[in-house]
Design an enzyme around this catalytic site. Structure first.
Site, PDB file in Angstrom:
ATOM      1  N   CYS A  95       0.827  -1.206   0.000  1.00  7.40           N
ATOM      2  CA  CYS A  95       0.000   0.000   0.000  1.00  7.40           C
ATOM      3  C   CYS A  95       0.861   1.255   0.000  1.00  7.40           C
ATOM      4  CB  CYS A  95      -0.942  -0.008   1.206  1.00  7.40           C
ATOM      5  SG  CYS A  95      -0.097  -0.153   2.804  1.00  7.40           S
ATOM      6  N   HIS A 143      -1.342   0.469   7.937  1.00  8.64           N
ATOM      7  CA  HIS A 143      -1.934   0.554   6.603  1.00  8.64           C
ATOM      8  C   HIS A 143      -1.929   2.009   6.152  1.00  8.64           C
ATOM      9  CE1 HIS A 143      -4.140  -0.610   3.134  1.00  8.64           C
ATOM     10  NE2 HIS A 143      -5.271  -0.026   3.485  1.00  8.64           N
ATOM     11  N   ASN A 196      -8.986   4.245   0.422  1.00 12.51           N
ATOM     12  CA  ASN A 196      -8.358   3.026   0.919  1.00 12.51           C
ATOM     13  C   ASN A 196      -7.875   2.202  -0.274  1.00 12.51           C
ATOM     14  OD1 ASN A 196      -7.599   0.673   2.154  1.00 12.51           O
ATOM     15  ND2 ASN A 196      -9.569   0.264   3.148  1.00 12.51           N
TER      16      ASN A 196
END
Length: 672
Positions: free
Chosen positions: A73, A238, A263
């Site tokens: 990510c 994250h 996201n």
């Protein structure tokens, strides 16, 4: 792991032997959850995945990043910066490449990654990892758009495998994709790091207001390091993308700041007051609420400033980059038009003096910074990633890309860094009492030594000379770095050259009889200026064979590299050399080329000196000495002198002449 099936094209498509469609490109040590899919992953080209693949979409929203099975990510958030700037996108993905509908298409893809001060071209094929016929790692909102998975593959190649991309810093990827700077802002402060802060303070609110002016110019990312109880849906460690900020007038007249969060997982995980259907929307006009909710893409949600500061731990902000390639200050919006950069190294026992707590601190690398006018100045220390084991070096026989700026599989970056810091002192002139200066408080310095790839200072500096000292926290901690300076005004940067014992020009040979060979050569752009072993072009450097004759034991040999420039010239190139031993009987078929193997001896790090040398003991055999500058494409002329001690009994005259004679035999002079 199986190769995917598909229609065989009429012409043969490129297959990247340096990054094959195999487990070696997927995994490094099978230590991540990715390992469970080892037997199920296939490789397919885009035209085998969908009917009409495209590199970019017509609607930018269709190219929005989505994360797959890979825990990258951090990299995908940085990729979103390219969607904000056509200039950056063209810099990383050169336009005009043949795509799948073009007659010139050959199954290859090239992009540029910024690595340690240079834009490096990397070429790979377009075979992508799939599960059940679909992309299993990154993909775009529209699955027939392939710029993101192809860029991800190139980045995986630079790092050695896809698995090497599991976990990282958004800031590092931003620098690799922009060549600029990135900052990480702690939203919790020192008190909040332990989870004791419930309400954000004035500083954090000011930070969010500052983001309003930056949202259209640079990438903003946020992350959750340790979610609060009741907010586990955000995940731990994250990263998210801050895709928009809006300042609204509430129905009660209050000011409301909303942040739109994306996201990379592609799912809406927010259950706060401003979720779709949440009670927070009752505070604003219904038409405004409807408009903002209609803008949400898959995986996006709105969050109010107070909630944002409570639930998220850190912000990463990339510095804006203009089309001319200049950085723009995050704080003043002024252009940092003047840049300088120099390499350096901490060498155990020589220049790795540790932090200011250590008595060896003055031995650290030192740099002169001259500021010509009042300026906003950023000084950054970028560590060179430590290299993985040389088991990847065998792939170096299949290098792909531009020869003078291409990626080398022998230089795969690792993720382990030293704790580094940087301090700055202002001095009246360049000739100073160094111990006295370093005992004074610096005018600027990092708050602490950090285990980050790059640390930097922001300073408002008046004209004059400054002494910059980058350091590791621990003494004798080795590493290489690039010192970068960005300034609104004119600056110059130079290294303070330490005089080392083995680099004293014209050092006398020990007593005895010596045979001397002088070899002249030059480094030429695009031909023989290959740079140091950190670059794929290293084997193009001049290479001089020499031999050590048989004898009762190893011979004493001194090798000296002298660059041809005036002693008064301040533009010395950083120079050094490596010595390779040629195997008896020649190289075995399975062994990599000699210059891609580990050298027997080295005279490094490269030093800003007119002459460097090394005295060593070498057994009988054949060797090659390779002189080089630190950076490729650095032109210059040089002489390599190889002096070999001749071991034979001294002959003394029976008549005492008062002084013994020392014979020096000049054996050969070779010009290249």
């Amino acid at each position: 792991m199986r190769a995917g099936r598909g229609a065989t094209p009429a012409r043969e498509l490129f297959r990247d032997a340096a990054f094959p469609a195999a487990d070696s490109s997927l995994f490094c040590d099978l230590s991540t959850p990715l390992a469970q899919f080892r037997e199920d992953i296939t490789w397919r080209r885009p035209q085998e995945i969908c009917a009409t693949p495209r590199l970019f979409p017509d609607d930018p929203r269709e190219g929005q990043v989505k994360q797959g099975l890979l825990g990258d990510c951090w990299f995908l958030c940085a990729c979103a910066a390219l969607q904000k700037s056509r200039h950056l996108l063209d810099q990383v993905i050169p336009p005009g490449q043949p795509s799948w509908a073009d007659q010139e298409y050959r199954g290859s893809f090239t992009c540029r990654i910024w690595q340690f001060g240079r834009w490096v071209e990397v070429t790979t094929d377009d075979r992508l990892p799939c599960l059940a016929g679909r992309l299993c790692f990154s993909r775009c909102q529209r699955e027939d758009v392939f710029w993101l998975p192809l860029l991800e593959k190139v980045y995986a190649k630079v790092h050695g495998s896809y698995e090497h991309l599991w976990a990282g810093q958004v800031a590092d990827a931003l620098v690799d994709l922009t060549g600029g700077l990135a900052e990480r802002w702690n939203l919790k402060g020192v008190a909040g790091s332990g989870g004791q802060q419930d309400r954000p303070g004035r500083w954090e609110h000011r930070t969010c207001r500052q983001l309003l002016h930056l949202k259209d110019q640079c990438l903003i990312s946020c992350c959750v390091l340790s979610p609060r109880a009741g907010a586990r849906e955000l995940g731990e460690f994250h990263a998210f993308i801050v895709s928009d900020l809006r300042e609204l007038q509430g129905q009660a007249g209050q000011c409301i700041l909303l942040l739109r969060i994306q996201n990379p997982w592609g799912r809406r995980c927010w259950q706060g007051l401003w979720r779709e259907g949440g009670e927070g929307w009752s505070q604003v006009d219904a038409a405004v609420a409807s408009e903002l909710l209609s803008q949400l893409q898959e995986g996006e949600f709105w969050v109010e400033e107070e909630e944002f500061l409570r639930e998220f731990d850190e912000l990463t902000v990339g510095y804006p980059v203009t089309e001319a390639g200049h950085l723009q200050s995050l704080y003043t919006e002024r252009l940092l038009c003047h840049t300088r950069a120099l390499p350096g190294a901490w060498v155990k026992g020589q220049s790795a003096g540790g932090c200011r707590n250590n008595s060896g601190f003055p031995s650290n690398p030192k740099f002169w910074l001259r500021v010509s006018e009042p300026s906003e100045v950023y000084i950054a220390v970028l560590q060179r990633s430590r290299l993985h084991a040389a088991d990847w070096a065998g792939r170096a026989r299949a290098l792909v890309g531009d020869s003078h700026t291409s990626w080398s599989p022998a230089s795969i970056p690792g993720k382990h860094y030293q704790a580094v810091g940087l301090h700055l002192w202002k001095v009246e002139k360049r000739r100073v009492n160094l111990p006295r200066v370093l005992s004074m408080p610096p005018v600027a310095g990092t708050a602490c030594h950090a285990y980050d790839r790059e640390v930097h200072l922001r300073c408002e500096l008046s004209p004059g000379y400054y002494l910059a000292v980058p350091s590791t926290f621990l003494k004798d901690a080795p590493g290489e770095f690039l010192l970068r300076v960005f300034s609104t005004g004119r600056v110059s940067l130079s290294a303070i050259r330490a005089v080392a014992k083995n680099t004293t020009p014209g050092a006398a040979l020990p007593a005895g009889e010596w045979g001397t060979v002088q070899l002249r050569g030059s480094w030429r752009v695009g031909q023989t200026a290959g740079g140091s072993r950190n670059f794929a072009s290293y084997p193009t450097n001049p290479c001089f064979p020499f031999s050590v004759p048989e004898g009762p034991g190893p011979r004493c040999v001194r090798i000296t590299l002298h660059q041809h420039c005036r002693p008064s010239d301040t533009e010395f190139h950083p120079i050094g050399f490596h010595i390779f031993q040629v195997p008896e009987g020649g190289r075995s078929q399975d062994a990599p080329p000699l210059l891609l193997q580990e050298p027997l001896l080295s005279c490094v790090p490269h030093r800003y000196a007119q002459e460097v040398s090394r005295l060593c003991l070498l057994p009988a055999g054949t060797y090659k000495v390779v002189p080089s500058t630190y950076l490729p494409d650095t032109e210059g002329a040089f002489t390599v002198t190889i002096a070999t001690r001749i071991d034979r009994p001294s002959i003394h005259s029976q008549e005492m002449l008062g002084q013994f004679l020392q014979e020096v035999s000049i054996m050969a002079v070779m010009k290249t």
